[in-house]
Write a protein that holds these residues in place. Sequence first.
Motif, PDB file in Angstrom:
ATOM      1  N   UNK A 196      42.971  31.037  35.401  1.00 62.20           N
ATOM      2  CA  UNK A 196      43.235  32.377  35.941  1.00 62.20           C
ATOM      3  C   UNK A 196      44.081  32.271  37.207  1.00 62.20           C
ATOM      4  N   UNK A 197      43.731  31.340  38.090  1.00 64.82           N
ATOM      5  CA  UNK A 197      44.486  31.168  39.334  1.00 64.82           C
ATOM      6  C   UNK A 197      45.916  30.712  39.064  1.00 64.82           C
ATOM      7  N   UNK A 198      46.095  29.876  38.038  1.00 69.70           N
ATOM      8  CA  UNK A 198      47.449  29.451  37.669  1.00 69.70           C
ATOM      9  C   UNK A 198      48.307  30.653  37.293  1.00 69.70           C
ATOM     10  N   UNK A 199      47.720  31.596  36.558  1.00 68.85           N
ATOM     11  CA  UNK A 199      48.456  32.792  36.141  1.00 68.85           C
ATOM     12  C   UNK A 199      48.704  33.719  37.328  1.00 68.85           C
ATOM     13  N   UNK A 200      47.738  33.807  38.240  1.00 67.58           N
ATOM     14  CA  UNK A 200      47.912  34.653  39.421  1.00 67.58           C
ATOM     15  C   UNK A 200      49.044  34.150  40.304  1.00 67.58           C
ATOM     16  N   UNK A 201      49.238  32.841  40.339  1.00 63.19           N
ATOM     17  CA  UNK A 201      50.330  32.277  41.134  1.00 63.19           C
ATOM     18  C   UNK A 201      51.685  32.743  40.604  1.00 63.19           C
ATOM     19  N   UNK A 202      51.745  33.024  39.319  1.00 59.56           N
ATOM     20  CA  UNK A 202      52.996  33.448  38.692  1.00 59.56           C
ATOM     21  C   UNK A 202      53.179  34.955  38.766  1.00 59.56           C
ATOM     22  N   UNK A 203      52.124  35.707  38.445  1.00 57.33           N
ATOM     23  CA  UNK A 203      52.230  37.164  38.333  1.00 57.33           C
ATOM     24  C   UNK A 203      51.721  37.915  39.561  1.00 57.33           C
ATOM     25  N   UNK A 204      51.086  37.213  40.485  1.00 56.21           N
ATOM     26  CA  UNK A 204      50.548  37.862  41.676  1.00 56.21           C
ATOM     27  C   UNK A 204      49.044  38.056  41.563  1.00 56.21           C
ATOM     28  N   UNK A 205      48.373  38.051  42.706  1.00 52.91           N
ATOM     29  CA  UNK A 205      46.907  38.150  42.721  1.00 52.91           C
ATOM     30  C   UNK A 205      46.396  39.453  42.103  1.00 52.91           C
ATOM     31  N   UNK A 206      47.210  40.526  42.243  1.00 56.85           N
ATOM     32  CA  UNK A 206      46.756  41.823  41.746  1.00 56.85           C
ATOM     33  C   UNK A 206      46.958  41.974  40.241  1.00 56.85           C
ATOM     34  N   UNK A 207      47.637  41.023  39.626  1.00 47.83           N
ATOM     35  CA  UNK A 207      47.956  41.155  38.195  1.00 47.83           C
ATOM     36  C   UNK A 207      46.740  40.982  37.308  1.00 47.83           C
ATOM     37  N   UNK A 208      45.786  40.174  37.778  1.00 39.82           N
ATOM     38  CA  UNK A 208      44.586  39.905  36.983  1.00 39.82           C
ATOM     39  C   UNK A 208      43.369  40.286  37.801  1.00 39.82           C
ATOM     40  N   UNK A 209      42.613  41.233  37.294  1.00 41.26           N
ATOM     41  CA  UNK A 209      41.421  41.713  37.989  1.00 41.26           C
ATOM     42  C   UNK A 209      40.178  41.045  37.419  1.00 41.26           C
ATOM     43  N   UNK A 210      39.345  40.538  38.314  1.00 38.17           N
ATOM     44  CA  UNK A 210      38.055  39.971  37.900  1.00 38.17           C
ATOM     45  C   UNK A 210      37.040  41.107  37.841  1.00 38.17           C
ATOM     46  N   UNK A 211      36.620  41.477  36.649  1.00 29.97           N
ATOM     47  CA  UNK A 211      35.633  42.542  36.477  1.00 29.97           C
ATOM     48  C   UNK A 211      34.263  41.876  36.497  1.00 29.97           C
ATOM     49  N   UNK A 212      33.594  42.005  37.607  1.00 27.97           N
ATOM     50  CA  UNK A 212      32.373  41.251  37.862  1.00 27.97           C
ATOM     51  C   UNK A 212      31.358  41.385  36.715  1.00 27.97           C
ATOM     52  N   UNK A 213      30.915  40.247  36.243  1.00 28.51           N
ATOM     53  CA  UNK A 213      29.885  40.209  35.208  1.00 28.51           C
ATOM     54  C   UNK A 213      30.398  40.434  33.802  1.00 28.51           C
ATOM     55  N   UNK A 214      31.689  40.763  33.677  1.00 29.83           N
ATOM     56  CA  UNK A 214      32.233  41.056  32.347  1.00 29.83           C
ATOM     57  C   UNK A 214      33.342  40.099  31.954  1.00 29.83           C
ATOM     58  N   UNK A 215      34.428  40.066  32.747  1.00 31.45           N
ATOM     59  CA  UNK A 215      35.559  39.225  32.374  1.00 31.45           C
ATOM     60  C   UNK A 215      36.767  39.527  33.233  1.00 31.45           C
ATOM     61  N   UNK A 216      37.933  39.606  32.602  1.00 36.89           N
ATOM     62  CA  UNK A 216      39.184  39.796  33.339  1.00 36.89           C
ATOM     63  C   UNK A 216      40.057  40.870  32.662  1.00 36.89           C
ATOM     64  N   UNK A 217      40.885  41.512  33.471  1.00 38.04           N
ATOM     65  CA  UNK A 217      41.807  42.526  32.969  1.00 38.04           C
ATOM     66  C   UNK A 217      43.201  42.239  33.516  1.00 38.04           C
ATOM     67  N   UNK A 218      44.186  42.213  32.598  1.00 34.71           N
ATOM     68  CA  UNK A 218      45.579  41.961  32.979  1.00 34.71           C
ATOM     69  C   UNK A 218      46.272  43.294  33.189  1.00 34.71           C
ATOM     70  N   UNK A 219      46.890  43.479  34.374  1.00 34.05           N
ATOM     71  CA  UNK A 219      47.477  44.771  34.718  1.00 34.05           C
ATOM     72  C   UNK A 219      48.893  44.657  35.246  1.00 34.05           C
ATOM     73  N   UNK A 220      49.552  43.531  35.001  1.00 30.75           N
ATOM     74  CA  UNK A 220      50.921  43.347  35.500  1.00 30.75           C
ATOM     75  C   UNK A 220      51.891  44.190  34.705  1.00 30.75           C
TER      76      UNK A 220
END
Length: 220
Positions: A196-220
């Motif tokens: 996830x951090x590897x992808x955030x380095x490319x698309x920005x920290x706000x591109x992938x949201x950590x939805x606590x207790x569930x998973x991740x959401x891509x919003x780029x």
Amino acid sequence: MNANVLVLEDDVLLGETLQDFLECCGYQAHVFDTGAKALEASYRTRFDVYLLDINLSDMSGLECLRLLREGGDTTPAMFITSAKDTPTLLKGYAVGADDYVKKPFELEELQCRIDALLLRSGFSRNPLFINETFCLDMRHKRLLKERKEVDLNPKDIELLTLLVQHRGKVVTKEMIIEHLWSASKEPSEGALRVYVNNLKKIFGKEAITNVRGLGYRFEA
């Protein structure tokens, strides 16, 4: 294989704009200015998506789609319309529309909606455009930035593909584990955070949201 898109639009300028944009995005675009021409084309050619204007000279886009659906055609369909009243939009869904976009609209929004329809219908696009800068080469499993390959490991690519295919929706950790690790291998929370951090380095920290207790959401 590129998606084959039928565009029904009687505004010549808009029709040409849509054709140029769609072909630039990698689609095969076929534009028709009457419902009769569109229906005839649908009998001769298999299309992957229909983009239909509602107000036409010979018949409404609503009538056109109704005839297609009555003939057993299940191709994903989206209305492009200036109508803003709820009854018209409800009629669109009633005759079998899958989505609609209101005029005026951003071309990038239209592209995202088309990709979503293709994904739900099981069509695998290649390349899969993420935005104006990045696209996924699904066939060779690589990320391209302005046509140059980005250095990512296979797991990064697998995770990115899953997130992009469910753009705007939560991808659960269970889905990610099933996608990234085989039944014979132990999943790693630490490794997932690295991907996830590897992808955030490319698309920005706000591109992938950590939805606590569930998973991740891509919003780029």
